[in-house]
Design a protein around this motif. Sequence first.
Motif, PDB file in Angstrom:
ATOM      1  N   LYS A  57       0.844  -1.202   0.000  1.00  0.00           N
ATOM      2  CA  LYS A  57       0.000   0.000   0.000  1.00  0.00           C
ATOM      3  C   LYS A  57       0.881   1.254   0.000  1.00  0.00           C
ATOM      4  O   LYS A  57       0.623   2.207  -0.734  1.00  0.00           O
ATOM      5  CB  LYS A  57      -0.915  -0.010   1.225  1.00  0.00           C
ATOM      6  N   ASP A  58       1.921   1.250   0.817  1.00  0.00           N
ATOM      7  CA  ASP A  58       2.837   2.388   0.854  1.00  0.00           C
ATOM      8  C   ASP A  58       3.453   2.631  -0.521  1.00  0.00           C
ATOM      9  O   ASP A  58       3.556   3.773  -0.982  1.00  0.00           O
ATOM     10  CB  ASP A  58       3.960   2.147   1.865  1.00  0.00           C
ATOM     11  N   LEU A  59       3.875   1.564  -1.181  1.00  0.00           N
ATOM     12  CA  LEU A  59       4.476   1.684  -2.512  1.00  0.00           C
ATOM     13  C   LEU A  59       3.494   2.271  -3.521  1.00  0.00           C
ATOM     14  O   LEU A  59       3.855   3.127  -4.323  1.00  0.00           O
ATOM     15  CB  LEU A  59       4.975   0.320  -3.004  1.00  0.00           C
ATOM     16  N   ARG A  60       2.253   1.796  -3.481  1.00  0.00           N
ATOM     17  CA  ARG A  60       1.243   2.305  -4.409  1.00  0.00           C
ATOM     18  C   ARG A  60       0.980   3.792  -4.179  1.00  0.00           C
ATOM     19  O   ARG A  60       0.775   4.555  -5.119  1.00  0.00           O
ATOM     20  CB  ARG A  60      -0.054   1.515  -4.270  1.00  0.00           C
ATOM     21  N   GLU A  61       1.003   4.228  -2.941  1.00  0.00           N
ATOM     22  CA  GLU A  61       0.717   5.627  -2.627  1.00  0.00           C
ATOM     23  C   GLU A  61       1.818   6.576  -3.116  1.00  0.00           C
ATOM     24  O   GLU A  61       1.543   7.711  -3.455  1.00  0.00           O
ATOM     25  CB  GLU A  61       0.504   5.799  -1.126  1.00  0.00           C
ATOM     26  N   VAL A  62       3.038   6.130  -3.147  1.00  0.00           N
ATOM     27  CA  VAL A  62       4.135   7.017  -3.554  1.00  0.00           C
ATOM     28  C   VAL A  62       4.572   6.808  -5.000  1.00  0.00           C
ATOM     29  O   VAL A  62       5.352   7.588  -5.526  1.00  0.00           O
ATOM     30  CB  VAL A  62       5.364   6.854  -2.626  1.00  0.00           C
ATOM     31  N   SER A  63       4.070   5.791  -5.651  1.00  0.00           N
ATOM     32  CA  SER A  63       4.488   5.493  -7.012  1.00  0.00           C
ATOM     33  C   SER A  63       3.562   6.163  -8.010  1.00  0.00           C
ATOM     34  O   SER A  63       2.396   5.804  -8.133  1.00  0.00           O
ATOM     35  CB  SER A  63       4.495   3.983  -7.251  1.00  0.00           C
ATOM     36  N   ASP A  64       4.078   7.165  -8.724  1.00  0.00           N
ATOM     37  CA  ASP A  64       3.271   7.810  -9.756  1.00  0.00           C
ATOM     38  C   ASP A  64       3.811   7.494 -11.150  1.00  0.00           C
ATOM     39  O   ASP A  64       3.394   8.079 -12.131  1.00  0.00           O
ATOM     40  CB  ASP A  64       3.195   9.317  -9.534  1.00  0.00           C
ATOM     41  N   SER A  65       4.739   6.572 -11.252  1.00  0.00           N
ATOM     42  CA  SER A  65       5.287   6.165 -12.543  1.00  0.00           C
ATOM     43  C   SER A  65       4.368   5.137 -13.190  1.00  0.00           C
ATOM     44  O   SER A  65       3.978   4.164 -12.547  1.00  0.00           O
ATOM     45  CB  SER A  65       6.671   5.529 -12.371  1.00  0.00           C
ATOM     46  N   PRO A  66       4.026   5.357 -14.455  1.00  0.00           N
ATOM     47  CA  PRO A  66       3.180   4.354 -15.118  1.00  0.00           C
ATOM     48  C   PRO A  66       3.980   3.082 -15.388  1.00  0.00           C
ATOM     49  O   PRO A  66       5.209   3.120 -15.500  1.00  0.00           O
ATOM     50  CB  PRO A  66       2.795   5.039 -16.432  1.00  0.00           C
ATOM     51  N   GLU A  67       3.285   1.982 -15.475  1.00  0.00           N
ATOM     52  CA  GLU A  67       3.953   0.717 -15.769  1.00  0.00           C
ATOM     53  C   GLU A  67       4.460   0.737 -17.203  1.00  0.00           C
ATOM     54  O   GLU A  67       3.764   1.188 -18.114  1.00  0.00           O
ATOM     55  CB  GLU A  67       2.987  -0.446 -15.564  1.00  0.00           C
ATOM     56  N   LEU A  68       5.696   0.293 -17.405  1.00  0.00           N
ATOM     57  CA  LEU A  68       6.287   0.308 -18.738  1.00  0.00           C
ATOM     58  C   LEU A  68       5.725  -0.816 -19.599  1.00  0.00           C
ATOM     59  O   LEU A  68       5.500  -1.928 -19.120  1.00  0.00           O
ATOM     60  CB  LEU A  68       7.809   0.171 -18.640  1.00  0.00           C
TER      61      LEU A  68
END
Length: 97
Positions: free
Chosen positions: A13-24
Amino acid sequence: MTTAKKRRGFSDKDLREVSDSPELTKADFAKAKPFAEVFPDLSASIRRGRGPNKAPTKKQVSLRLSPEVIRHFKKGGKGWQSRIDETLRKVVRRKAS
């Protein structure tokens, strides 16, 4: 992800909240260029490294030593190869005199 959570201290959940990079996508990877091509100057400076010795004071050799000798010198920590070299130089000096 329990092992990663324990190791890194954050959850999915923490990773999802801070990750704004789209999946390549495969198309993104197809457009990718090598680092050295995109940043040639930076790449050259990183790979430069230490370079050759101008006046080498030592010669590189391959030497087989008994496990007990290696254990003895390694238990002194970093620099064990230099300590072996120093010990051998002392023996050589003693025999030369």
